[in-house]
Each structure stands twice: as C-alpha cells, then as structure tokens.
Scaffold this motif. Sequence first.
Motif, short mmCIF file in Angstrom:
data_model
loop_
_atom_site.label_atom_id
_atom_site.label_comp_id
_atom_site.label_asym_id
_atom_site.label_seq_id
_atom_site.Cartn_x
_atom_site.Cartn_y
_atom_site.Cartn_z
N ASP A 146 0.87 -1.18 0.00
CA ASP A 146 0.00 0.00 0.00
C ASP A 146 0.91 1.23 0.00
OD1 ASP A 146 -1.56 2.21 0.79
OD2 ASP A 146 -2.91 0.97 1.96
N VAL A 147 0.94 1.94 -1.12
CA VAL A 147 1.88 3.06 -1.27
C VAL A 147 1.61 4.14 -0.23
CG1 VAL A 147 2.69 4.87 -2.82
CG2 VAL A 147 2.23 2.58 -3.72
N GLU A 148 0.36 4.44 0.06
CA GLU A 148 0.05 5.48 1.04
C GLU A 148 0.54 5.10 2.44
OE1 GLU A 148 -4.05 6.57 0.94
OE2 GLU A 148 -3.96 7.32 -1.12
N ALA A 149 0.42 3.83 2.79
CA ALA A 149 0.91 3.37 4.09
C ALA A 149 2.42 3.50 4.16
CB ALA A 149 0.48 1.93 4.34
N VAL A 150 3.10 3.14 3.08
CA VAL A 150 4.56 3.27 3.04
C VAL A 150 4.97 4.74 3.15
CG1 VAL A 150 6.63 2.86 1.66
CG2 VAL A 150 4.80 1.17 1.67
N GLN A 151 4.23 5.61 2.47
CA GLN A 151 4.52 7.04 2.53
C GLN A 151 4.42 7.54 3.97
OE1 GLN A 151 4.84 9.09 -0.54
NE2 GLN A 151 5.63 10.67 0.84
N ALA A 152 3.43 7.07 4.71
CA ALA A 152 3.26 7.49 6.10
C ALA A 152 4.46 7.08 6.96
CB ALA A 152 1.97 6.89 6.67
N ILE A 153 4.95 5.86 6.76
CA ILE A 153 6.12 5.40 7.51
C ILE A 153 7.35 6.20 7.12
CG2 ILE A 153 7.73 3.48 7.80
CD1 ILE A 153 5.41 1.59 7.82
N ALA A 154 7.54 6.40 5.83
CA ALA A 154 8.72 7.12 5.34
C ALA A 154 8.74 8.56 5.85
CB ALA A 154 8.75 7.09 3.81
N GLU A 155 7.60 9.21 5.84
CA GLU A 155 7.53 10.60 6.32
C GLU A 155 7.77 10.67 7.82
OE1 GLU A 155 3.81 12.08 4.91
OE2 GLU A 155 4.54 12.37 2.86
N ALA A 156 7.26 9.68 8.56
CA ALA A 156 7.50 9.65 10.01
C ALA A 156 8.99 9.48 10.30
CB ALA A 156 6.69 8.53 10.65
N ARG A 157 9.63 8.60 9.56
CA ARG A 157 11.06 8.38 9.77
C ARG A 157 11.87 9.62 9.41
NH1 ARG A 157 14.45 5.15 11.45
NH2 ARG A 157 16.61 5.16 10.71
N GLN A 158 11.51 10.26 8.31
CA GLN A 158 12.21 11.47 7.89
C GLN A 158 12.07 12.57 8.94
OE1 GLN A 158 13.87 11.47 4.99
NE2 GLN A 158 14.57 13.58 4.97
N LYS A 159 10.88 12.70 9.49
CA LYS A 159 10.61 13.75 10.48
C LYS A 159 11.37 13.51 11.77
CE LYS A 159 6.82 16.00 12.96
NZ LYS A 159 5.34 16.04 13.15
N VAL A 160 11.40 12.28 12.25
CA VAL A 160 12.01 11.97 13.55
C VAL A 160 13.52 11.80 13.45
CG1 VAL A 160 12.08 10.30 15.44
CG2 VAL A 160 9.88 10.94 14.43
N HIS A 161 13.97 11.09 12.43
CA HIS A 161 15.39 10.73 12.34
C HIS A 161 16.14 11.45 11.22
CE1 HIS A 161 14.91 7.59 15.34
NE2 HIS A 161 13.84 7.16 14.69
N GLY A 162 15.41 12.10 10.32
CA GLY A 162 16.07 12.79 9.22
C GLY A 162 16.75 11.88 8.23
N SER A 163 16.32 10.63 8.17
CA SER A 163 16.94 9.67 7.25
C SER A 163 15.86 8.95 6.46
CB SER A 163 17.80 8.66 8.02
OG SER A 163 17.03 8.01 9.01
N PRO A 164 16.19 8.49 5.25
CA PRO A 164 15.16 7.85 4.41
C PRO A 164 14.85 6.43 4.84
CG PRO A 164 17.28 7.84 3.30
CD PRO A 164 17.48 8.63 4.56
#
Length: 265
Positions: free
Chosen positions: A70-88
Amino acid sequence: MEWILLGTGAADWQKPRENGEYRGYTSALLDSHILLDCTEHSLRKMQELGIEWAQVTDLFFTHSHDDHCDVEAVQAIAEARQKVHGSPLRIYGEGSWIQTLFAPEESCWQVSRLSAYEEVSCGDYRLLPLAANHRTERETEIALSYLVRRGGHAVLYALDGAWMLNKTWQVLRKTTIDAWIVDCTIGDGHEGDYRIFEHNSLPMVRAMANTLMAKTPYGPPVLKQGAPIILNHLAKTLHPCQEELEQRLQPPFVVARDGMRFRIG
C-alpha cells in the motif's frame, strides 16, 4: 530475532467474522525495525502495539498485490522516519516493479531493486530473496519469499506462494532453518480449489513439511528438530475460526494470529 506478525489474513478479510474474529493483511516486523510488506493494517497494528512508525528502517516487499503493498501506508512510515530521524526509509522489492511504484528520487525513501537468489545485507541480517510460485498482474514480476539469516539462525518467510519451486528447493536443501512462516491460504476439505496453483492448502503444507523434516540424499533435514511451522495468510472463507483450527492441529504446526510474537535464537 524477534518476530511480530502484524497481520495474518488473506485478501478476503474485508470485515470481521460474526464472532468478532478478524485478521489484518499479512505483514511482519523483525526486531522492531525491519518490515516485510506494508499496508494500512500494518500501521494500525503497530500503533495498537505501541510501536512507532519511525522505528522502521527497512521495508522488504514480497510482491505488489494491494493486500501486501500500500503506497500510502509506506509514505506514512517514510515521512514519520524522515521527520524523527532525518533519514530515508530503505525500500526493497523485486526489480521489475519496485521503482514503478516508488520513485527513486523521492527524498523520504531509498529504493533498491532485488533479484531472486541474490542475497542482500541489512545490518546484522542477510536476506536471500527466493522465487515464489505466485503471480501478479505484472507479467514480468517474480514474487519473492525470503530466507532471513542472522548469526547461526535462519527463518523462511514464504508469503504468498504455492508449492515450492524447484530452484528454491535446490537452495534450501543446502541449509537448515529454525522456523518456517508459510502461506496456508486454503484449509482442509477444499479439494479441487483452483487457488492451489498460487497458494498452499493445508494438505500441501503437510506434504512439504514431511520432506523438510526428513533426511534426504542431499543431507540432514532442512527444518531443525522442533522448528515451528507457522501457518499464515489464512483465508477467512477457507478456514474455520482460530480456536477450532488450533484444536485440529498439533506441533510443529502453529496457527498464526495478529500480534503473535516469537523469538529465534
């Protein structure tokens, strides 16, 4: 290895049974940071278990079907990681399709193309993609199972797929595994069901298990003594309820359930 089975159901789990029993779409979390497949159900279960999405560092896909990807679910995880850790978020999938859904230039993720039988490293882990007997609407796609290894331990994660392909068997017969998480979409009593050509039935799993637990001319058993065989990707319409199925089966067979945890090693 600590495994959490976030979801254990096939694509027909659109709503709960009348008794309230429900399974999300199949996905699993390894050591709280390696995710295998991802849908909205994965996100909800992680929240329910108190696991932050931003903890996920790596995401491996078995194939591109909507109940696994599910691309939208993956996007949510990726954005959360970017916001918290600054890494992809690092995303891995079979090479014929993964970059058609996940553009490699997106800043919130890093995409790697996998080929069957070519191992990749992920921290302390090694994951060997194995071709699975399952098809998608993408004619060139090869669905994948994963042989997941760390130290002296190995787990075979085999969702989705039917009877093990010969080339995959040729790889597995040279190793030993501590657990087999296996597609068991179809239960007992469904002889003649057309889905056996891309999903396992319980009789098919039993037949393969007998060989995996046996000494062969190639060497010792593939499945270690006492290794659990975890039946997963269970269809709502092709299995009884969890309690009844558990009563029918004996070890080494284990009926998966959402949120199940187990440790190897």
